[in-house]
Design a protein around this motif. Structure first.
Motif, PDB file in Angstrom:
ATOM      1  N   SER A  23      -4.560  -4.104   8.430  1.00  0.00           N
ATOM      2  CA  SER A  23      -4.788  -4.141   9.879  1.00  0.00           C
ATOM      3  C   SER A  23      -4.832  -2.733  10.471  1.00  0.00           C
ATOM      4  O   SER A  23      -5.448  -2.508  11.515  1.00  0.00           O
ATOM      5  CB  SER A  23      -3.709  -4.972  10.578  1.00  0.00           C
ATOM      6  N   TYR A  24      -4.163  -1.759   9.818  1.00  0.00           N
ATOM      7  CA  TYR A  24      -4.250  -0.360  10.242  1.00  0.00           C
ATOM      8  C   TYR A  24      -5.545   0.279   9.736  1.00  0.00           C
ATOM      9  O   TYR A  24      -6.130   1.129  10.412  1.00  0.00           O
ATOM     10  CB  TYR A  24      -3.080   0.460   9.690  1.00  0.00           C
ATOM     11  N   HIS A  25      -5.960  -0.106   8.529  1.00  0.00           N
ATOM     12  CA  HIS A  25      -7.159   0.473   7.932  1.00  0.00           C
ATOM     13  C   HIS A  25      -8.438   0.085   8.671  1.00  0.00           C
ATOM     14  O   HIS A  25      -9.344   0.918   8.832  1.00  0.00           O
ATOM     15  CB  HIS A  25      -7.299   0.011   6.469  1.00  0.00           C
ATOM     16  N   ARG A  26      -8.554  -1.189   9.066  1.00  0.00           N
ATOM     17  CA  ARG A  26      -9.843  -1.693   9.576  1.00  0.00           C
ATOM     18  C   ARG A  26     -10.392  -0.870  10.744  1.00  0.00           C
ATOM     19  O   ARG A  26     -11.549  -0.444  10.702  1.00  0.00           O
ATOM     20  CB  ARG A  26      -9.712  -3.176   9.945  1.00  0.00           C
ATOM     21  N   PRO A  27      -9.617  -0.649  11.838  1.00  0.00           N
ATOM     22  CA  PRO A  27     -10.192   0.133  12.944  1.00  0.00           C
ATOM     23  C   PRO A  27     -10.470   1.583  12.544  1.00  0.00           C
ATOM     24  O   PRO A  27     -11.423   2.198  13.043  1.00  0.00           O
ATOM     25  CB  PRO A  27      -9.131   0.056  14.047  1.00  0.00           C
ATOM     26  N   PHE A  28      -9.672   2.115  11.650  1.00  0.00           N
ATOM     27  CA  PHE A  28      -9.851   3.490  11.169  1.00  0.00           C
ATOM     28  C   PHE A  28     -11.162   3.619  10.396  1.00  0.00           C
ATOM     29  O   PHE A  28     -11.991   4.501  10.678  1.00  0.00           O
ATOM     30  CB  PHE A  28      -8.654   3.849  10.292  1.00  0.00           C
ATOM     31  N   ILE A  29     -11.373   2.711   9.442  1.00  0.00           N
ATOM     32  CA  ILE A  29     -12.597   2.739   8.635  1.00  0.00           C
ATOM     33  C   ILE A  29     -13.824   2.465   9.506  1.00  0.00           C
ATOM     34  O   ILE A  29     -14.858   3.134   9.383  1.00  0.00           O
ATOM     35  CB  ILE A  29     -12.516   1.709   7.492  1.00  0.00           C
ATOM     36  N   VAL A  78       0.856  -1.188   0.000  1.00  0.00           N
ATOM     37  CA  VAL A  78       0.000   0.000   0.000  1.00  0.00           C
ATOM     38  C   VAL A  78       0.889   1.235   0.000  1.00  0.00           C
ATOM     39  O   VAL A  78       1.866   1.318   0.753  1.00  0.00           O
ATOM     40  CB  VAL A  78      -0.943  -0.005   1.214  1.00  0.00           C
ATOM     41  N   ASN A  79       0.551   2.190  -0.840  1.00  0.00           N
ATOM     42  CA  ASN A  79       1.424   3.340  -1.063  1.00  0.00           C
ATOM     43  C   ASN A  79       1.271   4.407   0.027  1.00  0.00           C
ATOM     44  O   ASN A  79       0.674   5.453  -0.180  1.00  0.00           O
ATOM     45  CB  ASN A  79       1.164   3.949  -2.443  1.00  0.00           C
ATOM     46  N   CYS A  80       1.843   4.112   1.180  1.00  0.00           N
ATOM     47  CA  CYS A  80       2.051   5.113   2.222  1.00  0.00           C
ATOM     48  C   CYS A  80       3.549   5.403   2.204  1.00  0.00           C
ATOM     49  O   CYS A  80       4.326   4.746   2.917  1.00  0.00           O
ATOM     50  CB  CYS A  80       1.590   4.587   3.588  1.00  0.00           C
ATOM     51  N   ASN A  99      -6.295  11.459   4.491  1.00  0.00           N
ATOM     52  CA  ASN A  99      -4.853  11.405   4.723  1.00  0.00           C
ATOM     53  C   ASN A  99      -4.462  10.836   6.084  1.00  0.00           C
ATOM     54  O   ASN A  99      -3.284  10.601   6.343  1.00  0.00           O
ATOM     55  CB  ASN A  99      -4.241  12.804   4.574  1.00  0.00           C
ATOM     56  N   GLY A 100      -5.457  10.615   6.948  1.00  0.00           N
ATOM     57  CA  GLY A 100      -5.141  10.138   8.293  1.00  0.00           C
ATOM     58  C   GLY A 100      -4.375   8.835   8.314  1.00  0.00           C
ATOM     59  O   GLY A 100      -3.474   8.636   9.140  1.00  0.00           O
ATOM     60  N   ILE A 101      -4.695   7.936   7.392  1.00  0.00           N
ATOM     61  CA  ILE A 101      -4.025   6.629   7.384  1.00  0.00           C
ATOM     62  C   ILE A 101      -2.537   6.759   7.071  1.00  0.00           C
ATOM     63  O   ILE A 101      -1.720   5.943   7.506  1.00  0.00           O
ATOM     64  CB  ILE A 101      -4.723   5.657   6.395  1.00  0.00           C
ATOM     65  N   HIS A 102      -2.162   7.811   6.333  1.00  0.00           N
ATOM     66  CA  HIS A 102      -0.742   8.081   6.081  1.00  0.00           C
ATOM     67  C   HIS A 102      -0.004   8.315   7.395  1.00  0.00           C
ATOM     68  O   HIS A 102       1.105   7.799   7.605  1.00  0.00           O
ATOM     69  CB  HIS A 102      -0.579   9.324   5.200  1.00  0.00           C
ATOM     70  N   ILE A 103      -0.614   9.123   8.262  1.00  0.00           N
ATOM     71  CA  ILE A 103       0.047   9.472   9.523  1.00  0.00           C
ATOM     72  C   ILE A 103       0.012   8.284  10.487  1.00  0.00           C
ATOM     73  O   ILE A 103       0.982   8.033  11.218  1.00  0.00           O
ATOM     74  CB  ILE A 103      -0.612  10.712  10.151  1.00  0.00           C
ATOM     75  N   ILE A 104      -1.085   7.556  10.491  1.00  0.00           N
ATOM     76  CA  ILE A 104      -1.148   6.349  11.311  1.00  0.00           C
ATOM     77  C   ILE A 104      -0.054   5.368  10.884  1.00  0.00           C
ATOM     78  O   ILE A 104       0.634   4.768  11.720  1.00  0.00           O
ATOM     79  CB  ILE A 104      -2.535   5.691  11.210  1.00  0.00           C
ATOM     80  N   ASP A 105       0.116   5.218   9.579  1.00  0.00           N
ATOM     81  CA  ASP A 105       1.118   4.285   9.074  1.00  0.00           C
ATOM     82  C   ASP A 105       2.527   4.670   9.524  1.00  0.00           C
ATOM     83  O   ASP A 105       3.289   3.813   9.994  1.00  0.00           O
ATOM     84  CB  ASP A 105       1.069   4.241   7.541  1.00  0.00           C
ATOM     85  N   ILE A 106       2.894   5.936   9.423  1.00  0.00           N
ATOM     86  CA  ILE A 106       4.258   6.321   9.796  1.00  0.00           C
ATOM     87  C   ILE A 106       4.435   6.270  11.317  1.00  0.00           C
ATOM     88  O   ILE A 106       5.518   5.939  11.822  1.00  0.00           O
ATOM     89  CB  ILE A 106       4.631   7.709   9.224  1.00  0.00           C
ATOM     90  N   PHE A 107       3.361   6.550  12.065  1.00  0.00           N
ATOM     91  CA  PHE A 107       3.411   6.409  13.528  1.00  0.00           C
ATOM     92  C   PHE A 107       3.678   4.961  13.917  1.00  0.00           C
ATOM     93  O   PHE A 107       4.522   4.677  14.779  1.00  0.00           O
ATOM     94  CB  PHE A 107       2.088   6.900  14.122  1.00  0.00           C
TER      95      PHE A 107
END
Length: 317
Positions: A290-296, A127-129, A164-172
Motif C-alpha cells: 500500500s506504500y509502494h503503489r502510489p510511489f511507483i 518486506v525488508n525495510c 531508497n525512497g520507500i525506506h524513508i516512506i516506510d519509517i515515516f
C-alpha cells in the motif's frame, strides 16, 4: 533444522547469508544465483563469519534445486525478475515465510497478483525495510505524539531517491502511525540517470508526501547538495536530528550515540524471531504494498513524461 533459502547472492543477498550464519536457530541454508561469481563471493563472505549453532549451507544455480518445503525464503534479487521468481517459487514449493527486498516490483499490476498468490498459498510475507528493527527508531516512535502533525525531511547528496525512497516512506509511516499518503513528484528534475545497478535508473530532486492529518515528509536528493544533510523530525515541542552515517541522533539538545546495524547483523535476528518465536518486526507485505503503489505510480508517470516512452515498467530497484 529449519530449511532457509536465499534467492539472489549479490551484494545484499550475501549480507543476508552472513547474518544467517549468526542465527541461534539450526539452519539448512540453500543459496541460489545464476552467477557463479556471485555465489563465490557469497561463499567467501559466509566463510569469513563466525558460526553460531548448527549450520549447513549449499550453493546452487537454479530454484529447482531448493528443498520441497522451506520455512523461510529471502528474495534478494533486483526488482525486475522478483515477481516471476515468487510465482515460480510458490507454484513449485511449499513456503511458510517470505521476505522480499524492495523496491518490490517495477509494475503496478504485479502487486495485486503477488498479494493474491500469497493469500492463496497462505504464505506469511514481509518486506525488508529494516529501520523498524532499529532500537533508535523504536525509541523515537515512543516520543512522537500522534495527536500532532509530524514534519520530517530526509536530505542529502545522491542517496538514491527512487531506489531508497520507500525506506524513508516506510519509517515515516511507522513513526506517525499513518495508513495512507498523497505524493507530489513535480520537484524531481526532468533528467534520468543510470543507477549503479545495471538496467535500472535514478532521478534527483524533491519528492513531497502528505497525510490527511497534516503530517508531511520531504525527500531531497541532489547531485550537489549544500543544505543540512540527514533526517530531521519536528513534532510539537520535539525536534529530532538523525545522522545515520555519523552514528548519532539528537533529541532537542540531547545527543545520543547509535551505531547503525548492518544487514549482516540483522538477518540472524530476523530468522530467529520468525522461525522460533513466530514474530517479525518488518513491514507486512500488504502494508508495504500500500506504500509502494502510489510511489511507483507517481514515479512511473514522471519517467514516462521525461522519456516519452510508452511503458508499464518503472526500472528502479
Amino acid at each position: 533444522m529449519f530449511n532457509v533459502a536465499i534467492i539472489g547472492a549479490g551484494q545484499l543477498g550475501s549480507r543476508h547469508l552472513q547474518g544467517l550464519k549468526g542465527a541461534a536457530s539450526p539452519l539448512s541454508i540453500t543459496v541460489v544465483d545464476s552467477s557463479t561469481g556471485s555465489l563465490n563471493v557469497a561463499k567467501d563472505r559466509y566463510d569469513a563469519m563466525p558460526c553460531v549453532g548448527e549450520k549447513v549451507v549449499t550453493f546452487c544455480d537454479n530454484i529447482s534445486q531448493l528443498p520441497q518445503e522451506i520455512d523461510m525464503v529471502i528474495v534478494a534479487t533486483g526488482s525486475k525478475p522478483r515477481a516471476a521468481i515468487v510465482k515460480s517459487l510458490l507454484s513449485n514449493r511449499q513456503v511458510k515465510n517470505l521476505v522480499l527486498e524492495k523496491v518490490l516490483f517495477p509494475k503496478l499490476s504485479e502487486y495485486d497478483e503477488i498479494e493474491h498468490l500469497l493469500d492463496e498459498h497462505q504464505v506469511n510475507a514481509w518486506v525488508n525495510c529494516p529501520r523498524r528493527m532499529f532500537g533508535m527508531y523504536q525509541q523515537i516512535a515512543q516520543l512522537i505524539g500522534r495527536d500532532k502533525p509530524t514534519i520530517m525531511t530526509s536530505a542529502g547528496e545522491n542517496w538514491g531517491i527512487c531506489c531508497n525512497g520507500i525506506h524513508i516512506i516506510d519509517i515515516f509511516m511507522y513513526l506517525t502511525g499513518e495508513k495512507e499518503y498523497s505524493i507530489d513528484v513535480t520537484g524531481l528534475h526532468p533528467e534520468i540517470q543510470q543507477s549503479k545497478r545495471q538496467g535500472y535508473i535514478e532521478m534527483t530532486g524533491t519528492i513531497r508526501i502528505t497525510t490527511t492529518s497534516g503530517s508531511s515528509l520531504t525527500l531531497v536528493s541532489e547531485n550537489e547538495y549544500e543544505g543540512s544533510k540527514g533526517k530531521f523530525i519536528h513534532n510539537g515541542n520535539l525536534d529530532i536530528v538523525i545522522d545515520e552515517g555519523k552514528g548519532f541522533w539528537r533529541k532537542n539538545d540531547q545527543e545520543i550515540s547509535y551505531k547503525m546495524p548492518f544487514q549482516s547483523q540483522l538477518s540472524g535476528l530476523l530468522a530467529d524471531g520468525m522461525l522460533m518465536a513466530g514474530n517479525c518486526a518488518l513491514t507486512p507485505y500488504k502494508v508495504s504494498a500500500s506504500y509502494h503503489r502510489p510511489f511507483i505510480e507517481a514515479l512511473l508517470k514522471k519517467y514516462i513524461e521525461i522519456t516519452g516512452e510508452t511503458t508499464d515498467l518503472l526500472p528502479i530497484t
